[in-house]
Scaffold this motif. Structure first.
Motif, PDB file in Angstrom:
ATOM      1  N   GLY A 191       0.777  -1.232   0.000  1.00 53.86           N
ATOM      2  CA  GLY A 191       0.000   0.000   0.000  1.00 53.86           C
ATOM      3  C   GLY A 191       0.805   1.276   0.000  1.00 53.86           C
ATOM      4  O   GLY A 191       0.230   2.364   0.018  1.00 53.86           O
ATOM      5  N   GLY A 192       2.134   1.166  -0.038  1.00 53.71           N
ATOM      6  CA  GLY A 192       2.959   2.366  -0.028  1.00 53.71           C
ATOM      7  C   GLY A 192       3.368   2.783  -1.439  1.00 53.71           C
ATOM      8  O   GLY A 192       3.209   2.038  -2.407  1.00 53.71           O
ATOM      9  N   ALA A 193       3.908   3.973  -1.545  1.00 49.42           N
ATOM     10  CA  ALA A 193       4.383   4.483  -2.831  1.00 49.42           C
ATOM     11  C   ALA A 193       5.866   4.180  -3.003  1.00 49.42           C
ATOM     12  O   ALA A 193       6.556   3.787  -2.058  1.00 49.42           O
ATOM     13  CB  ALA A 193       4.150   5.985  -2.915  1.00 49.42           C
ATOM     14  N   GLN A 194       6.336   4.325  -4.215  1.00 46.05           N
ATOM     15  CA  GLN A 194       7.764   4.266  -4.502  1.00 46.05           C
ATOM     16  C   GLN A 194       8.111   5.496  -5.323  1.00 46.05           C
ATOM     17  O   GLN A 194       7.695   5.617  -6.473  1.00 46.05           O
ATOM     18  CB  GLN A 194       8.145   2.991  -5.244  1.00 46.05           C
ATOM     19  CG  GLN A 194       9.633   2.929  -5.590  1.00 46.05           C
ATOM     20  CD  GLN A 194      10.109   1.538  -5.956  1.00 46.05           C
ATOM     21  OE1 GLN A 194      10.189   0.660  -5.114  1.00 46.05           O
ATOM     22  NE2 GLN A 194      10.412   1.336  -7.231  1.00 46.05           N
ATOM     23  N   ALA A 195       8.878   6.405  -4.726  1.00 40.78           N
ATOM     24  CA  ALA A 195       9.219   7.659  -5.396  1.00 40.78           C
ATOM     25  C   ALA A 195      10.270   7.414  -6.461  1.00 40.78           C
ATOM     26  O   ALA A 195      11.269   6.738  -6.215  1.00 40.78           O
ATOM     27  CB  ALA A 195       9.737   8.673  -4.383  1.00 40.78           C
ATOM     28  N   ASP A 196      10.058   7.957  -7.652  1.00 36.51           N
ATOM     29  CA  ASP A 196      11.070   7.854  -8.698  1.00 36.51           C
ATOM     30  C   ASP A 196      12.351   8.560  -8.264  1.00 36.51           C
ATOM     31  O   ASP A 196      13.461   8.060  -8.484  1.00 36.51           O
ATOM     32  CB  ASP A 196      10.567   8.487 -10.004  1.00 36.51           C
ATOM     33  CG  ASP A 196       9.444   7.690 -10.634  1.00 36.51           C
ATOM     34  OD1 ASP A 196       9.362   6.474 -10.379  1.00 36.51           O
ATOM     35  OD2 ASP A 196       8.645   8.294 -11.372  1.00 36.51           O
ATOM     36  N   LEU A 197      12.190   9.727  -7.652  1.00 32.98           N
ATOM     37  CA  LEU A 197      13.335  10.515  -7.177  1.00 32.98           C
ATOM     38  C   LEU A 197      13.001  11.152  -5.842  1.00 32.98           C
ATOM     39  O   LEU A 197      11.874  11.604  -5.616  1.00 32.98           O
ATOM     40  CB  LEU A 197      13.660  11.638  -8.160  1.00 32.98           C
ATOM     41  CG  LEU A 197      14.508  11.326  -9.385  1.00 32.98           C
ATOM     42  CD1 LEU A 197      14.552  12.542 -10.307  1.00 32.98           C
ATOM     43  CD2 LEU A 197      15.916  10.927  -8.991  1.00 32.98           C
ATOM     44  N   VAL A 198      13.986  11.175  -4.960  1.00 30.59           N
ATOM     45  CA  VAL A 198      13.901  11.956  -3.732  1.00 30.59           C
ATOM     46  C   VAL A 198      15.091  12.901  -3.725  1.00 30.59           C
ATOM     47  O   VAL A 198      16.230  12.477  -3.918  1.00 30.59           O
ATOM     48  CB  VAL A 198      13.914  11.061  -2.481  1.00 30.59           C
ATOM     49  CG1 VAL A 198      13.946  11.931  -1.223  1.00 30.59           C
ATOM     50  CG2 VAL A 198      12.695  10.155  -2.454  1.00 30.59           C
ATOM     51  N   LEU A 199      14.819  14.181  -3.541  1.00 30.12           N
ATOM     52  CA  LEU A 199      15.851  15.216  -3.553  1.00 30.12           C
ATOM     53  C   LEU A 199      15.899  15.889  -2.197  1.00 30.12           C
ATOM     54  O   LEU A 199      14.869  16.330  -1.680  1.00 30.12           O
ATOM     55  CB  LEU A 199      15.552  16.251  -4.642  1.00 30.12           C
ATOM     56  CG  LEU A 199      16.347  17.562  -4.638  1.00 30.12           C
ATOM     57  CD1 LEU A 199      17.828  17.305  -4.811  1.00 30.12           C
ATOM     58  CD2 LEU A 199      15.827  18.492  -5.730  1.00 30.12           C
ATOM     59  N   THR A 200      17.087  15.940  -1.596  1.00 30.29           N
ATOM     60  CA  THR A 200      17.280  16.677  -0.353  1.00 30.29           C
ATOM     61  C   THR A 200      18.446  17.625  -0.549  1.00 30.29           C
ATOM     62  O   THR A 200      19.594  17.203  -0.627  1.00 30.29           O
ATOM     63  CB  THR A 200      17.577  15.727   0.830  1.00 30.29           C
ATOM     64  OG1 THR A 200      18.740  14.951   0.535  1.00 30.29           O
ATOM     65  CG2 THR A 200      16.406  14.793   1.098  1.00 30.29           C
ATOM     66  N   ALA A 201      18.133  18.903  -0.661  1.00 32.18           N
ATOM     67  CA  ALA A 201      19.166  19.927  -0.887  1.00 32.18           C
ATOM     68  C   ALA A 201      18.861  21.153  -0.032  1.00 32.18           C
ATOM     69  O   ALA A 201      18.523  22.223  -0.552  1.00 32.18           O
ATOM     70  CB  ALA A 201      19.228  20.301  -2.362  1.00 32.18           C
ATOM     71  N   PRO A 202      18.963  21.027   1.302  1.00 31.50           N
ATOM     72  CA  PRO A 202      18.655  22.176   2.170  1.00 31.50           C
ATOM     73  C   PRO A 202      19.539  23.378   1.893  1.00 31.50           C
ATOM     74  O   PRO A 202      19.129  24.517   2.128  1.00 31.50           O
ATOM     75  CB  PRO A 202      18.893  21.605   3.583  1.00 31.50           C
ATOM     76  CG  PRO A 202      19.759  20.398   3.392  1.00 31.50           C
ATOM     77  CD  PRO A 202      19.385  19.842   2.056  1.00 31.50           C
ATOM     78  N   GLN A 203      20.755  23.148   1.365  1.00 30.72           N
ATOM     79  CA  GLN A 203      21.648  24.259   1.052  1.00 30.72           C
ATOM     80  C   GLN A 203      21.095  25.134  -0.062  1.00 30.72           C
ATOM     81  O   GLN A 203      21.499  26.292  -0.215  1.00 30.72           O
ATOM     82  CB  GLN A 203      23.044  23.737   0.673  1.00 30.72           C
ATOM     83  CG  GLN A 203      23.126  23.036  -0.676  1.00 30.72           C
ATOM     84  CD  GLN A 203      22.788  21.548  -0.618  1.00 30.72           C
ATOM     85  OE1 GLN A 203      22.059  21.100   0.266  1.00 30.72           O
ATOM     86  NE2 GLN A 203      23.329  20.790  -1.561  1.00 30.72           N
ATOM     87  N   LEU A 223      -2.359   7.113 -11.994  1.00 35.04           N
ATOM     88  CA  LEU A 223      -1.732   8.274 -11.364  1.00 35.04           C
ATOM     89  C   LEU A 223      -2.477   8.672 -10.094  1.00 35.04           C
ATOM     90  O   LEU A 223      -1.855   9.027  -9.083  1.00 35.04           O
ATOM     91  CB  LEU A 223      -1.700   9.444 -12.344  1.00 35.04           C
ATOM     92  CG  LEU A 223      -0.787   9.276 -13.560  1.00 35.04           C
ATOM     93  CD1 LEU A 223      -0.963  10.440 -14.520  1.00 35.04           C
ATOM     94  CD2 LEU A 223       0.676   9.165 -13.136  1.00 35.04           C
ATOM     95  N   ALA A 224      -3.810   8.610 -10.135  1.00 35.99           N
ATOM     96  CA  ALA A 224      -4.604   8.936  -8.948  1.00 35.99           C
ATOM     97  C   ALA A 224      -4.317   7.945  -7.824  1.00 35.99           C
ATOM     98  O   ALA A 224      -4.210   8.332  -6.649  1.00 35.99           O
ATOM     99  CB  ALA A 224      -6.091   8.928  -9.296  1.00 35.99           C
ATOM    100  N   ASP A 225      -4.144   6.683  -8.179  1.00 36.05           N
ATOM    101  CA  ASP A 225      -3.829   5.668  -7.174  1.00 36.05           C
ATOM    102  C   ASP A 225      -2.467   5.943  -6.549  1.00 36.05           C
ATOM    103  O   ASP A 225      -2.271   5.755  -5.343  1.00 36.05           O
ATOM    104  CB  ASP A 225      -3.851   4.281  -7.813  1.00 36.05           C
ATOM    105  CG  ASP A 225      -3.537   3.177  -6.813  1.00 36.05           C
ATOM    106  OD1 ASP A 225      -4.318   3.006  -5.857  1.00 36.05           O
ATOM    107  OD2 ASP A 225      -2.518   2.473  -6.992  1.00 36.05           O
ATOM    108  N   LYS A 226      -1.529   6.399  -7.357  1.00 35.59           N
ATOM    109  CA  LYS A 226      -0.197   6.720  -6.827  1.00 35.59           C
ATOM    110  C   LYS A 226      -0.283   7.882  -5.839  1.00 35.59           C
ATOM    111  O   LYS A 226       0.398   7.877  -4.804  1.00 35.59           O
ATOM    112  CB  LYS A 226       0.750   7.058  -7.972  1.00 35.59           C
ATOM    113  CG  LYS A 226       2.191   7.282  -7.554  1.00 35.59           C
ATOM    114  CD  LYS A 226       3.096   7.468  -8.752  1.00 35.59           C
ATOM    115  CE  LYS A 226       3.302   6.175  -9.509  1.00 35.59           C
ATOM    116  NZ  LYS A 226       4.305   6.298 -10.601  1.00 35.59           N
ATOM    117  N   LEU A 227      -1.122   8.872  -6.148  1.00 40.37           N
ATOM    118  CA  LEU A 227      -1.292   9.999  -5.229  1.00 40.37           C
ATOM    119  C   LEU A 227      -1.905   9.539  -3.911  1.00 40.37           C
ATOM    120  O   LEU A 227      -1.549  10.032  -2.834  1.00 40.37           O
ATOM    121  CB  LEU A 227      -2.165  11.080  -5.872  1.00 40.37           C
ATOM    122  CG  LEU A 227      -1.540  11.822  -7.058  1.00 40.37           C
ATOM    123  CD1 LEU A 227      -2.547  12.791  -7.667  1.00 40.37           C
ATOM    124  CD2 LEU A 227      -0.291  12.580  -6.625  1.00 40.37           C
TER     125      LEU A 227
END
Length: 237
Positions: A191-203, A223-227
């Motif tokens: 029931g969880g999602a799988q993100a194509d990309l995760v970006l973490t750039a606090p700088q 797409l609605a199901d993914k949301l």
């Protein structure tokens, strides 16, 4: 050839092998072209005058192709099929992912899989994900690496440097990240999602961004199901 060490017969250097480890460690599967554009964008300008385009591409990717060849001999990388346009796909082995964890400063447990077999059908979606990363990074050439090149090469590189900056570094990106609605990070439930990309750039003012890359193969219902899967993940405490 004289000057080449026996353990690196293709003549690769630590810098170019480091590029390969960082890019493949983050993206999992990529072409030598994508590795070069991210890791050493100055090479695109040094060889811009070569014709035809195939010769230009061969020249600017030669250093990373050599690095991949040496790393393959050391059991760090392997060939993983080819794209629809015939470019060879490369991925890291388990040993290579361990080496990449040091380059990216990530725990080995967060390095994910080797992506073996991703290129069996051309890797259309991973290639789109990689191009999205390049578009966000907007890699800038290192002008000091072009100090001995002709003025027109330096001028073209300067124009690229003067364009708006990108977001983060290659170490800011993770690909195909499970976002568990149930279970744990290491053992996600259904029931969880799988993100194509995760970006973490606090700088750069982007502490966390989830990115979905669509090749127009999914229906509106999918797409609605993914949301909805993302919503389940966000509701989790």
């Amino acid at each position: 050839m004289a000057g080449k060490r026996k353990n690196n017969p293709a003549g690769s250097t630590n810098n170019y092998r480091g590029d390969v480890l960082r890019v493949l460690g983050a993206l999992k599967v990529a072409t030598a072209d994508q590795i070069q554009r991210i890791g050493a964008p100055h090479l695109s300008f040094r060889h811009a005058d070569k014709e035809p385009p195939s010769k230009r591409k061969q020249a600017r990717t030669a250093s990373h192709t050599g690095a991949l060849s040496d790393m393959r001999k050391h059991g760090l990388s392997e060939n993983g099929g080819s794209t629809g346009t015939g470019d060879a796909l490369r991925n890291l082995t388990t040993k290579g992912l361990e080496a990449a964890s040091y380059e990216l400063r990530r725990p080995v447990t967060e390095m994910g899989s080797t992506a073996r077999g991703a290129g069996s059908s051309g890797a259309l979606h991973p290639m789109s994900v990689n191009e999205t990363v390049i578009a966000l990074l907007r890699p800038k050439p290192n002008l000091t690496r072009l100090a001995d090149d002709p003025p027109h090469v330096q001028a073209a590189a300067q124009e690229a440097v003067d364009t708006p900056p990108g977001i983060g570094t290659i170490a800011s990106f993770w690909t195909e990240v499970p976002l568990p609605a149930t279970g744990t990070w290491n053992s996600p439930g259904k029931g969880g999602a799988q993100a194509d990309l995760v970006l973490t750039a606090p700088q750069d003012g982007v502490p966390l961004l989830f990115i979905e890359v669509d090749n127009c193969h999914e229906t509106p219902e999918e797409l609605a199901d993914k949301l909805q899967k993302y919503a389940r993940f966000f509701r989790r405490k």
